[in-house]
Design an enzyme around this catalytic site. Structure first.
Site, PDB file in Angstrom:
ATOM      1  N   LYS A  80       0.845  -1.207   0.000  1.00 39.17           N
ATOM      2  CA  LYS A  80       0.000   0.000   0.000  1.00 39.17           C
ATOM      3  C   LYS A  80       0.875   1.250   0.000  1.00 39.17           C
ATOM      4  CE  LYS A  80      -3.823   2.055   2.673  1.00 39.17           C
ATOM      5  NZ  LYS A  80      -4.620   1.943   3.920  1.00 39.17           N
ATOM      6  N   SER A 155      -9.569   1.534   3.201  1.00 46.17           N
ATOM      7  CA  SER A 155      -8.772   2.317   2.283  1.00 46.17           C
ATOM      8  C   SER A 155      -7.704   1.516   1.557  1.00 46.17           C
ATOM      9  CB  SER A 155      -8.113   3.460   3.059  1.00 46.17           C
ATOM     10  OG  SER A 155      -7.206   2.946   4.005  1.00 46.17           O
ATOM     11  N   SER A 179      -9.507  -0.736   7.517  1.00 45.46           N
ATOM     12  CA  SER A 179      -9.036  -0.613   6.131  1.00 45.46           C
ATOM     13  C   SER A 179      -8.344  -1.824   5.540  1.00 45.46           C
ATOM     14  CB  SER A 179      -8.086   0.571   6.016  1.00 45.46           C
ATOM     15  OG  SER A 179      -8.846   1.727   5.824  1.00 45.46           O
TER      16      SER A 179
HETATM   17  N1  GLN Z   1     -12.755   3.775   6.741  1.00 48.65           N
HETATM   18  C1  GLN Z   1     -12.182   4.240   7.975  1.00 48.65           C
HETATM   19  C2  GLN Z   1     -11.826   5.690   7.821  1.00 48.65           C
HETATM   20  O1  GLN Z   1     -12.182   6.244   6.859  1.00 48.65           O
HETATM   21  C3  GLN Z   1     -10.977   3.425   8.310  1.00 48.65           C
HETATM   22  C4  GLN Z   1      -9.810   3.795   7.521  1.00 48.65           C
HETATM   23  C5  GLN Z   1      -8.587   2.997   7.867  1.00 48.65           C
HETATM   24  O2  GLN Z   1      -8.663   1.964   8.536  1.00 48.65           O
HETATM   25  N2  GLN Z   1      -7.447   3.494   7.423  1.00 48.65           N
HETATM   26  O3  GLN Z   1     -11.222   6.271   8.656  1.00 48.65           O
END
Ligand code: GLN
Length: 479
Positions: A80, A155, A179
């Site tokens: 990532k 994400s 994420s």
């Molecule tokens: N979807 C969650 C957010 O928008 C988690 C994101 C993540 O785990 N990086 O913060």
């Protein structure tokens, strides 16, 4: 050359030791397939052929010399784009870091490569890991390889897609509130969030430091266990990394699961409907047949999880993102008269809408007069959520929950309503706030063929127990 999509870590090892292919051949094939698939899914932002081939040749030389090539020898890895790779562009999915070339590697990358893993490229993600669908990337959304009309989740959607589409055998993502688990569920792969502190965060671009984890994806539980095994453990470069010794996760996979008590938290199933509910029913029945005992439990603080998370995560993000000021990290707005203008314009142009929303919210909850009402309160509620789990684990060995209320949704479907998007994480955020190990393992599919993951959560540092249960479950679940 074999297709990468059918390979596991063991299969690669076998192929290399029997000289059916070399690491260099495998790497070239992974890069070739990655470029082709990218036209369809946009999973990768940058390929790193030079670095990958150099490492591949090094591992081939070790094999030729009869040396141990390492536990991940020749395994194509996607990373990532929030994890730093020396000399390979790392953008965090943001215009702000569009041209940023890190001067050092994250510890997780160093450890992967020392074990013979081959980083083939950097994957697309929501900007600074903020999002649940990958649509917040400044470089365009990722499409779900199973249905390109749908999101891969976020994400870490690019990493999940890279594994699901078969260009990488394993991948690294980052999980702050779900994420890794949520995109793993949406793409039908395994995603593991270890205990907070289990894996060094050195070289992970910070979003919300008290919640951030580097976390692996794989096509099966054993491969996920191998990757975690490789990257886990104390790192003097990250003061929050744990001293706890790392057990042999792979060796622990085959232990018995019969007689395990599994908590089924009421709060996670009450609102669950449709095909996700059906898949979870089937999953719990299979766990029962494995000899596990489902126990009805309650985690009462769950209702406050989303609110708590979005106060703490935005507060920490507002502080972490202050460093992107136009002075450091390459991007600077061009037409500014004063220093203040330069800051304002750089941040105005560099950050996308979701980052700005979170910086504003985070600055607000930390501001004088509101700190006690919001930030402090959220920390207290976080403690209640952790206590809920602690109490549950006095009674049960693990907690079973859905990963997301719904399977992969269509691109654009939730974009206009950030609150609706935040609800995709309703089941993953609690584990992150408590800092406990949790993972998503494929549990079944909807009638339309969309994957649905099951979540396993367990007590701090019990990754081995979590993997064992996931592995047993995987053996009785159709792909
Ligand atoms: N979807 C969650 C957010 O928008 C988690 C994101 C993540 O785990 N990086 O913060």
């Amino acid at each position: 050359m074999t297709s990468i999509s059918g390979l596991t870590i063991d299969a690669i090892r076998g192929g290399l030791l029997e000289r059916r292919f070399s690491v260099e051949e495998l790497t070239r094939e992974a890069l070739r397939q990655g470029e082709i698939e990218n036209l369809r899914t946009n999973a990768f932002l940058t390929f790193s052929p030079e670095r990958a081939l150099e490492n591949a040749k090094r591992v081939d030389r070790k094999i030729a010399a009869g040396e141990d090539p390492g536990a991940l020898a020749g395994v194509p890895v996607a990373v990532k784009d929030v994890i730093l790779t020396e000399g390979v562009r790392t953008t965090a999915g943001s215009r702000m870091l569009e041209r940023y070339i890190p001067p050092y590697d994250a510890t997780a990358i160093t450890r992967l490569e020392q074990a013979g893993g081959i980083v083939i490229g950097k994957t697309n993600c929501d900007e600074f890991a903020m999002g649940s669908s990958n649509e917040n990337s400044a470089f365009g959304p990722v499409r779900n390889p199973i249905d390109p009309e749908r999101v891969p989740g976020g994400s870490s959607g690019g990493s999940a897609a890279a594994v699901a589409q078969g260009t990488a055998v394993v991948a690294l993502g980052s999980d702050t509130g779900g994420s890794v688990r949520q995109p793993a569920s949406f793409c039908g792969v395994v995603g593991v969030t270890p205990t907070y502190g289990r894996v060094s965060r050195y070289g992970l671009i910070a979003f919300a430091s008290s919640l951030d984890h580097i976390a692996p994806f794989a096509r099966n539980v054993k491969d996920a266990a191998s990757v975690l095994q490789t990257i886990a453990g104390r790192d003097p470069l990250d003061a929050t990394s744990a001293f706890a010794p790392v057990p042999d996760y792979v060796a622990a996979l085959d232990g018995k699961v019969e007689g395990l008590k599994l908590g089924i938290p009421r709060e996670y199933f009450q609102g669950l409907t449709g095909e996700t509910a059906q898949v979870m029913d089937g999953a719990i029945n299979r766990l029962r047949r494995l000899g596990c005992e489902p126990v009805d439990i309650s985690l009462p603080a769950t209702d406050y999880a989303i609110a708590t998370y979005y106060v703490i995560a935005t507060a920490e993000a507002s502080s972490n993102l202050a460093r992107y000021d136009g002075v450091r990290y390459t991007v600077r707005s061009e037409h500014s008269e004063t220093l203040a203008d330069m800051y304002r314009n750089t941040r105005g142009e560099g950050f996308g809408a979701e980052c700005k929303r979170r910086i504003m919210l985070g600055t607000y909850v930390l501001s004088h007069g509101y700190y006690d009402a919001y930030y402090l309160k959220a920390q207290q509620v976080r403690n209640l959520i952790t206590q809920d789990f602690r109490k549950a684990f006095e009674e049960v060995d693990a907690v079973i929950a859905p990963v997301s209320p719904f399977p992969a949704f269509k691109l654009g479907e939730k974009l206009s309503d950030p609150l609706e998007m935040y609800l995709s994480d309703i089941y993953t955020i609690t584990g992150s706030l408590a800092g406990i190990p949790c993972m998503s393992v494929p549990a079944g599919k909807t009638a339309a063929g969309l994957p649905v993951g099951m979540q396993i959560l367990t007590r701090h540092f019990n990754e081995a127990g979590m993997f064992r249960l996931a592995h047993a479950f995987e053996q009785v679940t159709d792909r």
